[in-house]
Enzyme design. Structure first.
Site, mmCIF file in Angstrom:
data_model
loop_
_atom_site.group_PDB
_atom_site.id
_atom_site.type_symbol
_atom_site.label_atom_id
_atom_site.label_comp_id
_atom_site.label_asym_id
_atom_site.label_seq_id
_atom_site.Cartn_x
_atom_site.Cartn_y
_atom_site.Cartn_z
ATOM 1 N N PHE A 177 0.850 -1.183 0.000
ATOM 2 C CA PHE A 177 0.000 0.000 0.000
ATOM 3 C C PHE A 177 0.888 1.236 0.000
ATOM 4 C CE2 PHE A 177 -2.422 3.496 1.844
ATOM 5 C CZ PHE A 177 -3.549 3.467 1.046
ATOM 6 N N ASP B 150 9.270 2.599 1.744
ATOM 7 C CA ASP B 150 8.073 3.297 2.214
ATOM 8 C C ASP B 150 7.941 3.012 3.705
ATOM 9 O OD1 ASP B 150 5.575 4.113 2.990
ATOM 10 O OD2 ASP B 150 4.552 3.419 1.175
ATOM 11 N N LYS C 6 2.900 9.217 8.523
ATOM 12 C CA LYS C 6 1.969 8.951 9.630
ATOM 13 C C LYS C 6 2.417 9.461 11.016
ATOM 14 C CE LYS C 6 -0.996 5.448 7.702
ATOM 15 N NZ LYS C 6 -0.596 4.782 6.465
HETATM 16 C C1 LIG Z 1 -0.881 5.107 5.106
HETATM 17 C C2 LIG Z 1 0.174 4.737 4.154
HETATM 18 C C3 LIG Z 1 0.416 5.496 2.992
HETATM 19 C C4 LIG Z 1 -0.458 6.659 2.598
HETATM 20 O O1 LIG Z 1 -0.380 7.728 3.483
HETATM 21 P P1 LIG Z 1 -1.450 8.936 3.380
HETATM 22 O O2 LIG Z 1 -0.959 9.915 4.388
HETATM 23 O O3 LIG Z 1 -2.796 8.357 3.712
HETATM 24 O O4 LIG Z 1 -1.401 9.440 2.003
HETATM 25 C C5 LIG Z 1 1.477 5.135 2.195
HETATM 26 N N1 LIG Z 1 2.260 4.079 2.497
HETATM 27 C C6 LIG Z 1 2.054 3.327 3.592
HETATM 28 C C7 LIG Z 1 2.976 2.188 3.885
HETATM 29 C C8 LIG Z 1 1.008 3.619 4.457
HETATM 30 O O5 LIG Z 1 0.791 2.850 5.523
#
Ligand SMILES: *Cc1c(COP(=O)(O)O)cnc(C)c1O
Length: 412
Positions: A150, A237, A266
């Site tokens: 994701f 990420d 986050k």
């Molecule tokens: C939540 C998340 C995103 C997206 O972040 P947003 O602030 O909602 O755009 C991207 N990568 C990972 C691994 C995430 O958990």
């Protein structure tokens, strides 16, 4: 129809109104929301409009690392808001420079770009990879991404995401992504034989939304070696895993390799929107003036939130706390769920915890809510816990006792 509140100021009486239209009907229906709202919080506890207290084992999905209402964060934000909220990236922003230096020192990376969310941070990473490719004469650069990954909801990041539900209906997708199974370094290695346009690998060290998936400990080491052999960028990420979530500042620090690019969001601002894309080496020099930007990114208020988060994490020893508390929660859950049929695995690292069941269990979120406990279910069958890093041992015991009871009752 639910009663609606017009004012949610703490200490005030809530004014309930009923009308022909629910207040929530004015919102685009993008979320399957639980029918409650919180009006204040303290530590790992949230209070709803009815005055009921809930134990928060989700932290706004890995956002509120310092919990709710942390006095040091509140004080720093009030001071900063009173002094300066926004200027522009047209000018130097001192708080942004301080935050960049701090993050680089903590991570071993060299430069930072600031934005406002995880998706934006990944957009920056994807643009760096493409530009890096073009600078090397590759005019159709491709990025290796993983199944069950994701990366966000913008067009490029949903295209990189390994979940059809996130993509369906938004075709045509952005091209330039090659997908392989997660935790399979050999599958990445094989790509090198058939593709001469790959420029980067984008991967979560531990998959979050995909089900708290933990690869073998040498996975990133193997990916690092493959990237080095082929001249690809290793891009992590760490939007969910970063900022202490797994018990180290960044999840890659459980091993010994450095990424070329890392994205954060986050937990970085403890609830104030701030994202970052960090890089080193040639990746850090790829963006030149005019190639990328953000109106709000790296503003004084957001950077103060992030700087304060990092400072408090250090002052309060939250990395060690996250490791110890995470080990305790996993061990305690294992003990309480011992012998329970239907529990497949309890896994995770630090305070990123997954309990995989043998069946879809989204219903557990509602059952937990009735017990005044906030949890999450992801990838249909995985109960996910992302407690605030400040959660106390006492609250953790309450969490494991309640959750084990709920899971036992649910599985029967
Ligand atoms: C939540 C998340 C995103 C997206 O972040 P947003 O602030 O909602 O755009 C991207 N990568 C990972 C691994 C995430 O958990």
């Amino acid at each position: 129809m639910f009663p609606l509140f017009r004012t949610a100021a703490p200490g005030r009486r809530y004014v309930f109104i009923r009308g022909w239209k629910n207040m929530s009907d004015y919102l685009m229906q993008t979320y399957g929301r639980q029918p409650l709202a919180f009006v204040k919080g303290e530590g790992a506890w949230l209070t709803d409009t009815a005055g009921d207290k809930y134990l928060d084992a989700l932290a706004g999905v890995a956002v509120n690392g310092l919990g709710h209402g942390h006095p040091k964060l509140v004080a720093a934000l009030c001071e900063q808001a009173g002094r300066l909220i926004h200027t522009s990236n047209i000018y130097r922003i001192l708080e942004q420079e301080q935050l960049a230096e701090r993050l680089c020192r903590l991570s071993g990376l060299e430069r930072a770009f600031f934005c406002n969310s995880g998706a934006e941070a990944n957009e920056a990473a994807i643009k760096i990879a493409r530009l890096y490719g073009h600078n090397r004469g590759i005019d159709n650069p491709a990025i290796v991404v993983m199944e069950k990954s994701f990366h966000g909801r913008t067009m490029a990041t949903l295209s990189a995401t390994g979940n059809r539900k996130v993509q369906a209906g938004f075709e045509p997708l952005v091209t330039g992504f090659v997908r392989v199974p997660f935790a399979d370094a050999e599958a990445v290695e094989k790509l090198a034989e058939h593709h001469n346009n790959i420029v980067a690998v984008l991967v979560e060290p531990f998959q979050g939304e995909g089900g708290v998936n933990v690869p073998e400990t040498d996975y990133l080491t193997k990916l690092r070696a493959i990237c080095d052999r082929n001249g690809w960028l290793l891009m992590l990420d760490e939007v969910q895993t970063g900022i202490g979530r797994t018990g180290t500042w960044f999840a890659f620090q459980h091993g010994s390799v450095l990424p070329d690019v890392m994205t954060l969001a986050k937990g970085l601002g403890s609830g104030v929107p701030v994202g970052a894309c960090l890089a080193r080496g040639v990746a850090a020099e790829t963006f030149t003036p005019g190639k990328h930007g953000s109106t709000f990114g790296g503003g004084p208020l957001a950077c103060t939130a992030a700087l304060t988060t990092l400072r408090v994490m250090e002052e309060d020893g939250l990395l060690a706390h996250a490791r110890i508390l995470g080990d305790f929660i996993r061990a305690d859950l294992a003990e309480r769920l011992q012998g329970q049929a239907g529990v497949m695995q309890i896994r995770g690292q630090g305070l990123m915890i997954g309990i995989e069941l043998d069946r879809p269990c989204a219903e557990l979120v509602k059952l937990a809510l009735a017990e005044k406990l906030l949890i999450n279910v992801t990838n249909d069958t995985v109960v996910r816990l992302l407690p605030p890093l400040v959660m106390t041992r006492e609250d953790a015991v309450l969490l494991t006792a309640k959750l084990a009871g709920l899971i036992r009752a649910f599985l029967g």
